[in-house]
Design a protein around this motif. Structure first.
Motif, PDB file in Angstrom:
ATOM      1  N   ASP A  37     -42.462 -68.648  -0.187  1.00  0.00           N
ATOM      2  CA  ASP A  37     -41.827 -69.735   0.554  1.00  0.00           C
ATOM      3  C   ASP A  37     -42.616 -70.081   1.814  1.00  0.00           C
ATOM      4  O   ASP A  37     -43.637 -69.452   2.132  1.00  0.00           O
ATOM      5  N   GLN A  38     -42.146 -71.083   2.531  1.00  0.00           N
ATOM      6  CA  GLN A  38     -42.914 -71.599   3.669  1.00  0.00           C
ATOM      7  C   GLN A  38     -42.978 -70.613   4.837  1.00  0.00           C
ATOM      8  O   GLN A  38     -43.765 -70.813   5.775  1.00  0.00           O
ATOM      9  N   ASN A  39     -42.207 -69.542   4.768  1.00  0.00           N
ATOM     10  CA  ASN A  39     -42.287 -68.494   5.791  1.00  0.00           C
ATOM     11  C   ASN A  39     -43.076 -67.272   5.311  1.00  0.00           C
ATOM     12  O   ASN A  39     -43.168 -66.273   6.028  1.00  0.00           O
ATOM     13  N   GLY A  40     -43.583 -67.333   4.077  1.00  0.00           N
ATOM     14  CA  GLY A  40     -44.392 -66.243   3.559  1.00  0.00           C
ATOM     15  C   GLY A  40     -43.632 -65.192   2.784  1.00  0.00           C
ATOM     16  O   GLY A  40     -44.200 -64.155   2.418  1.00  0.00           O
ATOM     17  N   TYR A  41     -42.334 -65.444   2.489  1.00  0.00           N
ATOM     18  CA  TYR A  41     -41.530 -64.466   1.755  1.00  0.00           C
ATOM     19  C   TYR A  41     -41.634 -64.700   0.247  1.00  0.00           C
ATOM     20  O   TYR A  41     -41.713 -65.839  -0.221  1.00  0.00           O
ATOM     21  N   ILE A  42     -41.609 -63.599  -0.493  1.00  0.00           N
ATOM     22  CA  ILE A  42     -41.749 -63.632  -1.945  1.00  0.00           C
ATOM     23  C   ILE A  42     -40.374 -63.836  -2.578  1.00  0.00           C
ATOM     24  O   ILE A  42     -39.420 -63.124  -2.284  1.00  0.00           O
ATOM     25  N   ARG A  43     -40.293 -64.805  -3.481  1.00  0.00           N
ATOM     26  CA  ARG A  43     -39.044 -65.102  -4.190  1.00  0.00           C
ATOM     27  C   ARG A  43     -39.368 -65.443  -5.638  1.00  0.00           C
ATOM     28  O   ARG A  43     -40.522 -65.691  -5.994  1.00  0.00           O
ATOM     29  N   ASN A  44     -38.321 -65.471  -6.485  1.00  0.00           N
ATOM     30  CA  ASN A  44     -38.496 -66.038  -7.819  1.00  0.00           C
ATOM     31  C   ASN A  44     -38.745 -67.537  -7.705  1.00  0.00           C
ATOM     32  O   ASN A  44     -39.605 -68.093  -8.377  1.00  0.00           O
ATOM     33  N   CYS A  45     -37.964 -68.179  -6.876  1.00  0.00           N
ATOM     34  CA  CYS A  45     -38.038 -69.615  -6.634  1.00  0.00           C
ATOM     35  C   CYS A  45     -37.729 -69.824  -5.159  1.00  0.00           C
ATOM     36  O   CYS A  45     -36.899 -69.101  -4.595  1.00  0.00           O
ATOM     37  N   PRO A  46     -38.367 -70.777  -4.490  1.00  0.00           N
ATOM     38  CA  PRO A  46     -38.084 -71.002  -3.070  1.00  0.00           C
ATOM     39  C   PRO A  46     -36.613 -71.278  -2.772  1.00  0.00           C
ATOM     40  O   PRO A  46     -36.148 -71.013  -1.657  1.00  0.00           O
ATOM     41  N   SER A  47     -35.873 -71.788  -3.767  1.00  0.00           N
ATOM     42  CA  SER A  47     -34.470 -72.144  -3.556  1.00  0.00           C
ATOM     43  C   SER A  47     -33.509 -70.982  -3.752  1.00  0.00           C
ATOM     44  O   SER A  47     -32.335 -71.091  -3.384  1.00  0.00           O
ATOM     45  N   LEU A  48     -33.959 -69.891  -4.344  1.00  0.00           N
ATOM     46  CA  LEU A  48     -33.071 -68.753  -4.567  1.00  0.00           C
ATOM     47  C   LEU A  48     -32.942 -67.925  -3.286  1.00  0.00           C
ATOM     48  O   LEU A  48     -33.930 -67.744  -2.558  1.00  0.00           O
ATOM     49  N   PRO A  49     -31.748 -67.394  -3.008  1.00  0.00           N
ATOM     50  CA  PRO A  49     -31.513 -66.717  -1.725  1.00  0.00           C
ATOM     51  C   PRO A  49     -32.220 -65.379  -1.570  1.00  0.00           C
ATOM     52  O   PRO A  49     -32.616 -65.011  -0.472  1.00  0.00           O
ATOM     53  N   GLN A  50     -32.403 -64.628  -2.655  1.00  0.00           N
ATOM     54  CA  GLN A  50     -32.977 -63.294  -2.532  1.00  0.00           C
ATOM     55  C   GLN A  50     -34.490 -63.357  -2.373  1.00  0.00           C
ATOM     56  O   GLN A  50     -35.187 -64.089  -3.079  1.00  0.00           O
ATOM     57  N   HIS A  51     -35.013 -62.587  -1.421  1.00  0.00           N
ATOM     58  CA  HIS A  51     -36.465 -62.452  -1.320  1.00  0.00           C
ATOM     59  C   HIS A  51     -36.846 -60.987  -1.491  1.00  0.00           C
ATOM     60  O   HIS A  51     -36.025 -60.085  -1.403  1.00  0.00           O
ATOM     61  N   PHE A  52     -38.138 -60.752  -1.739  1.00  0.00           N
ATOM     62  CA  PHE A  52     -38.626 -59.414  -2.056  1.00  0.00           C
ATOM     63  C   PHE A  52     -39.666 -58.952  -1.037  1.00  0.00           C
ATOM     64  O   PHE A  52     -40.553 -58.174  -1.361  1.00  0.00           O
ATOM     65  N   GLY A  53     -39.521 -59.434   0.207  1.00  0.00           N
ATOM     66  CA  GLY A  53     -40.418 -59.032   1.269  1.00  0.00           C
ATOM     67  C   GLY A  53     -41.454 -60.092   1.600  1.00  0.00           C
ATOM     68  O   GLY A  53     -41.604 -61.091   0.881  1.00  0.00           O
ATOM     69  N   HIS A  54     -42.169 -59.867   2.682  1.00  0.00           N
ATOM     70  CA  HIS A  54     -43.183 -60.807   3.151  1.00  0.00           C
ATOM     71  C   HIS A  54     -44.526 -60.476   2.518  1.00  0.00           C
ATOM     72  O   HIS A  54     -44.855 -59.307   2.289  1.00  0.00           O
ATOM     73  N   MET A  55     -45.318 -61.506   2.243  1.00  0.00           N
ATOM     74  CA  MET A  55     -46.599 -61.282   1.571  1.00  0.00           C
ATOM     75  C   MET A  55     -47.551 -60.410   2.386  1.00  0.00           C
ATOM     76  O   MET A  55     -48.468 -59.798   1.821  1.00  0.00           O
ATOM     77  N   ASN A  56     -47.352 -60.341   3.692  1.00  0.00           N
ATOM     78  CA  ASN A  56     -48.208 -59.491   4.522  1.00  0.00           C
ATOM     79  C   ASN A  56     -47.706 -58.046   4.608  1.00  0.00           C
ATOM     80  O   ASN A  56     -48.374 -57.196   5.207  1.00  0.00           O
ATOM     81  N   GLU A  57     -46.535 -57.782   4.013  1.00  0.00           N
ATOM     82  CA  GLU A  57     -45.910 -56.467   4.199  1.00  0.00           C
ATOM     83  C   GLU A  57     -45.598 -55.736   2.902  1.00  0.00           C
ATOM     84  O   GLU A  57     -45.279 -54.547   2.928  1.00  0.00           O
ATOM     85  N   VAL A  58     -45.646 -56.434   1.767  1.00  0.00           N
ATOM     86  CA  VAL A  58     -45.268 -55.790   0.501  1.00  0.00           C
ATOM     87  C   VAL A  58     -46.471 -55.707  -0.429  1.00  0.00           C
ATOM     88  O   VAL A  58     -47.453 -56.441  -0.299  1.00  0.00           O
TER      89      VAL A  58
END
Length: 356
Positions: A249-270
């Motif tokens: 997403d635009q903040n760097g968080y990993i998701r299945n889809c940008p519109s889904l609420p759950q994220h799996f961490g930040h690309m710089n941290e996971v």
């Protein structure tokens, strides 16, 4: 006796009130009555004469019309027997990579040259969509496009705000330098139209609709329908939107889809491997159109994309996509935002700004 041989790349899909005849080789589909589908199905195992006898002599002209249509559209041929060489298509689907497609919401403040991105595009990702909601120059995106020159990535699609200063000639020059770039979409354009560049091989789409955020995602529209062997096969077993998709997403968080609420961490941290091993990341992969309420009765289900982010019934993971205005029981398209039964879900997702 005469027989109609329907090519095996042509597939019939029955809906509640209408059917679809999909030509998966010529990338076309035809909306047909269920009665026509029944005739074509019968003729796959019987002669034309038997078909006329079975459905009645008074339907002979209609049946001959169906056959003429199939032959004229190069979807079959008439012979004195049913050819056994026309082997049924195997619609098994698999991929050697755990991620086939990626959505990246572009943010010029983020650095995409990191280990997560390097690992991700070492996975033989097939397609990448880069979205920007804020104005950005093509030149500013060139370093990002440059990152994929030494990868196996096959297709890049750009979705950008409309910029009147960008000419088709300038876009043509960019595409020639970055041949992975196969489609460019501009949202918020003054006129909705489609152009082609790079010897007609790359599509440039101008959308009148403004796309300000991922809230605009998930709309079911005939312009997104595709009749091809890849989507048709995948649809038999998996979700046509989220299967093997990864989004940043635009903040760097990993998701299945940008519109889904759950994220799996930040690309710089996971670590990518940890994300892929998380069962929650694969939650939506195997939800087929045949499993979804209403969609399972729709003749378009195997040429259609899906959406699990915005649902008619938010608490039901198998609910029909909220942003679909098609009714397979009446075969009518309506503006989904005007449906009184969808208003509660519109408010639930904070989509009131999309309602005209």
């Amino acid at each position: 006796m005469a027989f109609l041989n329907l090519y095996t790349n042509c597939q019939l899909v029955r809906g509640a009130n209408m059917s679809l005849l999909c030509d998966l080789q010529l990338l076309k589909f035809y909306h047909i009555p269920n009665d026509t589908m029944e005739v074509l199905q019968y003729l796959q195992q019987h002669s034309i004469e038997d078909g006329i006898m079975h459905f009645g002599e008074d339907n002979k002209e209609a049946i001959e019309g169906y056959i003429h249509f199939v032959v004229k559209k190069d979807m079959g041929f008439i012979d004195d027997h049913l050819l056994q060489q026309l082997i049924p298509v195997d619609f098994h689907w698999d991929s050697p990579t755990p991620v086939t497609n990626v959505i990246l919401e572009y943010n010029e403040q983020l650095n995409y040259r990191n280990q997560f991105m390097a690992d991700l595009f070492d996975l033989n990702v097939q397609s990448l969509e880069i979205r920007s909601y804020q104005p950005v120059s093509i030149d500013h995106l060139l370093p990002l496009l440059e990152m994929f020159n030494d990868t196996t990535l096959g297709v890049i699609k750009l979705m950008l705000p409309y910029d009147s200063s960008i000419s088709l000639n300038a876009l043509d020059a960019v595409v020639r330098k970055y041949p992975r770039l196969k489609a460019i979409w501009f949202h918020g354009a003054p006129v909705q139209k489609v152009e082609r560049i790079f010897e007609e091989s790359v599509t440039v789409v101008f959308l009148a609709k403004q796309v300000d955020s991922c809230l605009a995602c998930g709309e079911i529209n005939t312009m997104y329908f595709q009749s091809n062997i890849e989507l048709f096969s995948e649809s038999q077993h998996h979700n046509t939107c989220l299967n093997r998709k990864l989004s940043i997403d635009q903040n760097g968080y990993i998701r299945n889809c940008p519109s889904l609420p759950q994220h799996f961490g930040h690309m710089n941290e996971v670590v990518l491997s940890a994300v892929l091993q998380d069962p929650a990341f694969r939650k939506y992969w195997n939800i087929r159109k045949d499993d979804i309420n209403t969609c399972r009765d729709c003749e378009f289900r195997h040429v259609c994309t899906d959406c699990r982010a915005y649902l008619e019934t938010p608490e039901d993971i198998y609910s029909k996509p909220l942003k679909c205005g098609y009714n397979p029981y009446t075969n009518e398209w309506d503006e989904w935002t005007n449906n009184p039964l969808k208003q509660a879900a519109i408010d639930h997702y904070g989509l009131r700004s999309l309602v005209k």
